[in-house]
Design a protein around this motif. Structure first.
Motif, PDB file in Angstrom:
ATOM      1  N   GLY A  37      -2.474   2.621  -9.080  1.00  0.00           N
ATOM      2  CA  GLY A  37      -3.534   2.415  -8.119  1.00  0.00           C
ATOM      3  C   GLY A  37      -3.176   2.845  -6.708  1.00  0.00           C
ATOM      4  O   GLY A  37      -3.789   2.400  -5.739  1.00  0.00           O
ATOM      5  N   TRP A  38      -2.174   3.706  -6.576  1.00  0.00           N
ATOM      6  CA  TRP A  38      -1.786   4.206  -5.256  1.00  0.00           C
ATOM      7  C   TRP A  38      -2.845   5.164  -4.719  1.00  0.00           C
ATOM      8  O   TRP A  38      -3.662   5.682  -5.466  1.00  0.00           O
ATOM      9  CB  TRP A  38      -0.456   4.933  -5.336  1.00  0.00           C
ATOM     10  CG  TRP A  38       0.723   4.080  -5.691  1.00  0.00           C
ATOM     11  CD1 TRP A  38       0.754   2.726  -5.857  1.00  0.00           C
ATOM     12  CD2 TRP A  38       2.045   4.542  -5.928  1.00  0.00           C
ATOM     13  NE1 TRP A  38       2.028   2.314  -6.174  1.00  0.00           N
ATOM     14  CE2 TRP A  38       2.839   3.412  -6.225  1.00  0.00           C
ATOM     15  CE3 TRP A  38       2.651   5.800  -5.918  1.00  0.00           C
ATOM     16  CZ2 TRP A  38       4.198   3.508  -6.495  1.00  0.00           C
ATOM     17  CZ3 TRP A  38       3.993   5.883  -6.187  1.00  0.00           C
ATOM     18  CH2 TRP A  38       4.761   4.749  -6.484  1.00  0.00           C
ATOM     19  N   ARG A  39      -2.784   5.438  -3.408  1.00  0.00           N
ATOM     20  CA  ARG A  39      -3.697   6.404  -2.794  1.00  0.00           C
ATOM     21  C   ARG A  39      -2.994   7.719  -2.551  1.00  0.00           C
ATOM     22  O   ARG A  39      -1.838   7.804  -2.408  1.00  0.00           O
ATOM     23  CB  ARG A  39      -4.204   5.902  -1.446  1.00  0.00           C
ATOM     24  CG  ARG A  39      -4.991   4.624  -1.580  1.00  0.00           C
ATOM     25  CD  ARG A  39      -5.666   4.265  -0.285  1.00  0.00           C
ATOM     26  NE  ARG A  39      -4.776   3.413   0.476  1.00  0.00           N
ATOM     27  CZ  ARG A  39      -4.690   3.431   1.796  1.00  0.00           C
ATOM     28  NH1 ARG A  39      -5.400   4.231   2.505  1.00  0.00           N
ATOM     29  NH2 ARG A  39      -3.892   2.601   2.424  1.00  0.00           N
ATOM     30  N   THR A  52       0.843  -1.189   0.000  1.00  0.00           N
ATOM     31  CA  THR A  52       0.000   0.000   0.000  1.00  0.00           C
ATOM     32  C   THR A  52       0.882   1.244   0.000  1.00  0.00           C
ATOM     33  O   THR A  52       1.770   1.375   0.842  1.00  0.00           O
ATOM     34  CB  THR A  52      -0.912   0.007   1.239  1.00  0.00           C
ATOM     35  OG1 THR A  52      -1.703  -1.179   1.214  1.00  0.00           O
ATOM     36  CG2 THR A  52      -1.814   1.224   1.248  1.00  0.00           C
ATOM     37  N   VAL A  53       0.635   2.128  -0.929  1.00  0.00           N
ATOM     38  CA  VAL A  53       1.394   3.373  -1.012  1.00  0.00           C
ATOM     39  C   VAL A  53       0.429   4.532  -0.822  1.00  0.00           C
ATOM     40  O   VAL A  53      -0.553   4.656  -1.550  1.00  0.00           O
ATOM     41  CB  VAL A  53       2.115   3.507  -2.378  1.00  0.00           C
ATOM     42  CG1 VAL A  53       2.802   4.862  -2.487  1.00  0.00           C
ATOM     43  CG2 VAL A  53       3.109   2.379  -2.572  1.00  0.00           C
ATOM     44  N   LEU A 101       0.959   8.924 -11.039  1.00  0.00           N
ATOM     45  CA  LEU A 101       1.379   7.683 -10.375  1.00  0.00           C
ATOM     46  C   LEU A 101       0.172   6.916  -9.837  1.00  0.00           C
ATOM     47  O   LEU A 101       0.093   5.696  -9.954  1.00  0.00           O
ATOM     48  CB  LEU A 101       2.362   7.990  -9.234  1.00  0.00           C
ATOM     49  CG  LEU A 101       3.744   8.462  -9.667  1.00  0.00           C
ATOM     50  CD1 LEU A 101       4.494   9.068  -8.480  1.00  0.00           C
ATOM     51  CD2 LEU A 101       4.540   7.335 -10.294  1.00  0.00           C
ATOM     52  N   ARG A 102      -0.774   7.629  -9.252  1.00  0.00           N
ATOM     53  CA  ARG A 102      -1.988   6.985  -8.726  1.00  0.00           C
ATOM     54  C   ARG A 102      -2.776   6.334  -9.855  1.00  0.00           C
ATOM     55  O   ARG A 102      -3.266   5.210  -9.720  1.00  0.00           O
ATOM     56  CB  ARG A 102      -2.858   8.014  -8.011  1.00  0.00           C
ATOM     57  CG  ARG A 102      -2.294   8.484  -6.698  1.00  0.00           C
ATOM     58  CD  ARG A 102      -3.121   9.610  -6.119  1.00  0.00           C
ATOM     59  NE  ARG A 102      -2.579  10.049  -4.842  1.00  0.00           N
ATOM     60  CZ  ARG A 102      -2.917  11.190  -4.249  1.00  0.00           C
ATOM     61  NH1 ARG A 102      -3.794  12.008  -4.821  1.00  0.00           N
ATOM     62  NH2 ARG A 102      -2.379  11.511  -3.089  1.00  0.00           N
ATOM     63  N   GLU A 103      -2.896   7.042 -10.955  1.00  0.00           N
ATOM     64  CA  GLU A 103      -3.619   6.530 -12.113  1.00  0.00           C
ATOM     65  C   GLU A 103      -2.942   5.274 -12.657  1.00  0.00           C
ATOM     66  O   GLU A 103      -3.596   4.291 -13.001  1.00  0.00           O
ATOM     67  CB  GLU A 103      -3.636   7.640 -13.180  1.00  0.00           C
ATOM     68  CG  GLU A 103      -4.147   7.274 -14.525  1.00  0.00           C
ATOM     69  CD  GLU A 103      -3.957   8.453 -15.489  1.00  0.00           C
ATOM     70  OE1 GLU A 103      -3.097   8.346 -16.390  1.00  0.00           O
ATOM     71  OE2 GLU A 103      -4.649   9.484 -15.324  1.00  0.00           O
ATOM     72  N   VAL A 145      10.755  12.830  -4.209  1.00  0.00           N
ATOM     73  CA  VAL A 145      10.247  11.896  -3.207  1.00  0.00           C
ATOM     74  C   VAL A 145       8.728  12.022  -3.194  1.00  0.00           C
ATOM     75  O   VAL A 145       8.185  13.123  -3.062  1.00  0.00           O
ATOM     76  CB  VAL A 145      10.837  12.207  -1.815  1.00  0.00           C
ATOM     77  CG1 VAL A 145      10.257  11.257  -0.768  1.00  0.00           C
ATOM     78  CG2 VAL A 145      12.361  12.121  -1.838  1.00  0.00           C
ATOM     79  N   VAL A 146       8.021  10.883  -3.325  1.00  0.00           N
ATOM     80  CA  VAL A 146       6.558  10.918  -3.396  1.00  0.00           C
ATOM     81  C   VAL A 146       5.868  10.217  -2.234  1.00  0.00           C
ATOM     82  O   VAL A 146       4.685  10.452  -1.983  1.00  0.00           O
ATOM     83  CB  VAL A 146       6.035  10.332  -4.730  1.00  0.00           C
ATOM     84  CG1 VAL A 146       6.473  11.209  -5.900  1.00  0.00           C
ATOM     85  CG2 VAL A 146       6.481   8.896  -4.938  1.00  0.00           C
TER      86      VAL A 146
END
Length: 156
Positions: free
Chosen positions: A154-156, A36-37, A149-151, A75-76
C-alpha cells in the motif's frame, strides 16, 4: 632474530564490512509498519545511496542469527530520518514466484547473470552502511519492482 614459518590465520574481513554492526547496520524493516512510504526514482551517481540505485551492503540472513553476507540491494525510498528502504537482489532463479521480480542482468553482477528482486523482505539501509554504489537501475525496471511493492504494502 628468528622468524616463524607458521601461517597467521586470516582475520574475518566480513566483520569490518559497512552495514554489519552498530548504528549503521542494515536491518530488516517491517514494511507495513515503517509509516508512510513514498517511492521515488532519484539516482545520483555521487557515492551516496539514492532511490533507483543498486548498492552493496551487508544483508543479514532471514534467520537473524548474526550471519549474513555482502550483497546488492535496490534502494526504493528515502526515509525522513535519512535512512533508506531497499530490497535485496539474488542471481538464484525465482521464475514464476510472485515474491520475486525479475530484472535481468546489469553491471551490479560481474558475471552478467540475470537477477531477481525480493519484495517479501524490506531492508533499512543507513548511508554509512553502504559499501559501494554499483549503478542506477533504469526507470522501467525500477517501476516494475516499485509497483509490486506498492501493490503488496500500500505504499505510494
Amino acid at each position: 632474530m628468528t622468524t616463524s614459518s607458521t601461517p597467521v590465520p586470516a582475520s574475518d574481513d566480513s566483520a569490518a564490512l559497512p552495514g554489519r554492526h552498530g548504528p549503521t547496520a542494515t536491518v530488516e524493516a517491517p514494511p507495513r509498519s515503517v509509516g508512510t512510504v513514498t517511492t521515488t526514482y532519484a539516482p545520483d551517481h555521487d557515492g551516496d545511496p539514492d532511490p533507483g540505485e543498486i548498492v552493496w551492503t551487508w544483508v543479514p540472513y532471514e534467520e537473524n542469527d548474526g550471519r549474513g553476507k555482502d550483497r546488492p540491494v535496490l534502494v526504493v525510498a528515502r526515509e525522513r530520518a535519512g535512512t533508506l528502504l531497499a530490497v535485496q537482489l539474488s542471481s538464484k532463479r525465482h521464475n514464476n514466484d510472485r515474491e520475486w521480480v525479475p530484472i535481468g542482468a546489469g553491471p551490479w553482477d560481474r558475471a552478467g547473470r540475470d537477477s531477481w528482486v525480493a519484495v517479501d523482505r524490506v531492508l533499512r539501509v543507513h548511508p554509512a552502511g553502504m559499501r559501494r554504489e554499483a549503478c542506477a537501475l533504469d526507470r522501467g525496471r525500477f517501476n516494475l519492482v516499485v509497483n509490486r511493492l506498492r501493490e503488496r504494502y500500500g505504499w505510494r
